[in-house]
Motif scaffolding. Structure first.
Motif, PDB file in Angstrom:
ATOM      1  N   UNK A   1       0.832  -1.215   0.000  1.00 41.13           N
ATOM      2  CA  UNK A   1       0.000   0.000   0.000  1.00 41.13           C
ATOM      3  C   UNK A   1       0.859   1.254   0.000  1.00 41.13           C
ATOM      4  N   UNK A   2       1.911   1.233   0.820  1.00 44.02           N
ATOM      5  CA  UNK A   2       2.795   2.401   0.924  1.00 44.02           C
ATOM      6  C   UNK A   2       3.518   2.676  -0.398  1.00 44.02           C
ATOM      7  N   UNK A   3       3.716   1.616  -1.167  1.00 46.08           N
ATOM      8  CA  UNK A   3       4.405   1.745  -2.460  1.00 46.08           C
ATOM      9  C   UNK A   3       3.640   2.613  -3.451  1.00 46.08           C
ATOM     10  N   UNK A   4       2.326   2.651  -3.298  1.00 38.41           N
ATOM     11  CA  UNK A   4       1.490   3.390  -4.244  1.00 38.41           C
ATOM     12  C   UNK A   4       1.909   4.855  -4.328  1.00 38.41           C
ATOM     13  N   UNK A   5       2.480   5.371  -3.240  1.00 33.53           N
ATOM     14  CA  UNK A   5       2.851   6.796  -3.199  1.00 33.53           C
ATOM     15  C   UNK A   5       4.222   7.052  -3.829  1.00 33.53           C
ATOM     16  N   UNK A   6       4.941   5.975  -4.114  1.00 31.80           N
ATOM     17  CA  UNK A   6       6.300   6.155  -4.632  1.00 31.80           C
ATOM     18  C   UNK A   6       6.323   6.345  -6.146  1.00 31.80           C
TER      19      UNK A   6
ATOM     20  N   UNK B   1       1.789 -16.314   1.477  1.00 38.01           N
ATOM     21  CA  UNK B   1       2.439 -15.124   0.914  1.00 38.01           C
ATOM     22  C   UNK B   1       2.446 -15.225  -0.612  1.00 38.01           C
ATOM     23  N   UNK B   2       2.708 -16.418  -1.109  1.00 41.90           N
ATOM     24  CA  UNK B   2       2.711 -16.621  -2.560  1.00 41.90           C
ATOM     25  C   UNK B   2       1.337 -16.270  -3.149  1.00 41.90           C
ATOM     26  N   UNK B   3       0.283 -16.713  -2.470  1.00 46.08           N
ATOM     27  CA  UNK B   3      -1.081 -16.425  -2.944  1.00 46.08           C
ATOM     28  C   UNK B   3      -1.357 -14.925  -2.901  1.00 46.08           C
ATOM     29  N   UNK B   4      -0.901 -14.278  -1.840  1.00 48.85           N
ATOM     30  CA  UNK B   4      -1.109 -12.821  -1.715  1.00 48.85           C
ATOM     31  C   UNK B   4      -0.400 -12.077  -2.850  1.00 48.85           C
ATOM     32  N   UNK B   5       0.861 -12.424  -3.071  1.00 48.13           N
ATOM     33  CA  UNK B   5       1.619 -11.717  -4.112  1.00 48.13           C
ATOM     34  C   UNK B   5       1.012 -11.932  -5.495  1.00 48.13           C
ATOM     35  N   UNK B   6       0.477 -13.108  -5.699  1.00 52.52           N
ATOM     36  CA  UNK B   6      -0.168 -13.398  -6.975  1.00 52.52           C
ATOM     37  C   UNK B   6      -1.420 -12.497  -7.143  1.00 52.52           C
ATOM     38  N   UNK B   7      -2.214 -12.402  -6.078  1.00 47.97           N
ATOM     39  CA  UNK B   7      -3.408 -11.541  -6.112  1.00 47.97           C
ATOM     40  C   UNK B   7      -3.031 -10.078  -6.360  1.00 47.97           C
ATOM     41  N   UNK B   8      -1.886  -9.671  -5.795  1.00 46.03           N
ATOM     42  CA  UNK B   8      -1.450  -8.272  -5.930  1.00 46.03           C
ATOM     43  C   UNK B   8      -0.689  -8.034  -7.241  1.00 46.03           C
ATOM     44  N   UNK B   9      -0.522  -9.094  -8.008  1.00 39.40           N
ATOM     45  CA  UNK B   9       0.191  -8.964  -9.287  1.00 39.40           C
ATOM     46  C   UNK B   9       1.700  -8.838  -9.124  1.00 39.40           C
ATOM     47  N   UNK B  10       2.221  -9.300  -7.966  1.00 40.81           N
ATOM     48  CA  UNK B  10       3.674  -9.211  -7.730  1.00 40.81           C
ATOM     49  C   UNK B  10       4.240 -10.624  -7.738  1.00 40.81           C
ATOM     50  N   UNK B  11       4.302 -11.247  -8.885  1.00 41.68           N
ATOM     51  CA  UNK B  11       4.903 -12.585  -8.899  1.00 41.68           C
ATOM     52  C   UNK B  11       5.566 -12.859 -10.242  1.00 41.68           C
TER      53      UNK B  11
ATOM     54  N   UNK C   1       9.031  -0.081  -7.990  1.00 37.88           N
ATOM     55  CA  UNK C   1       9.479  -1.348  -8.567  1.00 37.88           C
ATOM     56  C   UNK C   1      10.549  -2.013  -7.707  1.00 37.88           C
ATOM     57  N   UNK C   2      11.456  -1.182  -7.173  1.00 40.45           N
ATOM     58  CA  UNK C   2      12.538  -1.723  -6.336  1.00 40.45           C
ATOM     59  C   UNK C   2      11.976  -2.352  -5.061  1.00 40.45           C
ATOM     60  N   UNK C   3      10.999  -1.688  -4.456  1.00 39.71           N
ATOM     61  CA  UNK C   3      10.413  -2.229  -3.224  1.00 39.71           C
ATOM     62  C   UNK C   3       9.648  -3.511  -3.525  1.00 39.71           C
ATOM     63  N   UNK C   4       8.856  -3.497  -4.582  1.00 41.21           N
ATOM     64  CA  UNK C   4       8.064  -4.688  -4.917  1.00 41.21           C
ATOM     65  C   UNK C   4       8.972  -5.871  -5.249  1.00 41.21           C
ATOM     66  N   UNK C   5      10.089  -5.563  -5.884  1.00 39.99           N
ATOM     67  CA  UNK C   5      11.059  -6.617  -6.210  1.00 39.99           C
ATOM     68  C   UNK C   5      11.636  -7.218  -4.926  1.00 39.99           C
TER      69      UNK C   5
END
Ligand SMILES: [Zn+2]
Length: 193
Positions: free
Chosen positions: A152-157, A183-193, A163-167
């Motif tokens: 959520x905090x990344x949205x402001x960056x 965690x794997x399921x969460x990241x998949x839902x958030x599109x970070x996988x 990208x660096x934080x999500x990585x």
């Protein structure tokens, strides 16, 4: 619960008389990344952990010293499972099959996949290791909340920083991390996988 690979037994000689010999226990701890093979809780944070018999030795005395029948577990999963093992309907053995074939993750909760009796038996308290026990859900939810806060905090960056934080979040879903299946399921839902 995640798929695990069983290493070779390093001390066959000791295994003949001692199923929890330190040489062999150390390798089983590494094989499940210092986590309980069933619930993915880090074990050595709080105590030494148990080597348990996947098929209980009370019902299968011939498998007491069988390398393929041993695994590293937390006290809670060991306690739940001991007298419930049903040969006709065994719980999931993550060394033999991929739990994701039988289990689906819904936030901090686990559900069995359509038609998977094995998934159902494994998750439920009366027949398995109770993968939705309240203390586990609380710990998994804490992990999810923390990661969601960062995402959520990344949205402001700006884009490159974001990208660096999500990585840097991605390794949180690796197998050596606690509750990695959630965690794997969460990241998949958030599109970070
Ligand atoms: Zn456990």
């Amino acid at each position: 619960m995640i798929k695990l690979s069983r290493p070779q037994c390093p001390n066959q000689e000791a295994l003949r008389t001692n199923y929890k010999h330190p040489d062999n226990k150390a390798v089983l701890i590494l094989a499940s990344h210092d986590k309980c093979m069933y619930c993915e809780s880090k074990v050595s944070h709080t105590y030494y952990g148990d080597i348990e018999h996947i098929k209980p030795k009370s019902k299968f005395p011939g498998l007491e010293f069988d390398w393929g029948n041993l695994g590293y577990v937390c006290a809670r999963c060991n306690g739940y499972k001991s007298d419930k093992y049903d040969e006709a309907n065994p719980i999931l053995n993550p060394y033999d099959e991929d739990p994701e074939t039988h289990i689906v993750v819904l936030g901090a909760f686990f559900a069995h996949k359509d038609n998977s009796t094995k998934g159902k038996i494994t998750i439920e308290e009366q027949s398995g290791v109770h993968l939705n026990r309240p203390a586990l859900i609380e710990r998994r939810q804490d992990r999810i909340n923390l990661l969601k806060k960062v995402i959520g905090a990344c949205a402001k960056l700006e884009d490159s920083a974001k990208e660096a934080v999500l990585e840097s979040i991605k390794p949180e879903a690796e197998e050596d991390k606690e509750y990695s299946l959630c965690v794997k399921a969460l990241l998949k839902t958030e599109g970070i996988d």
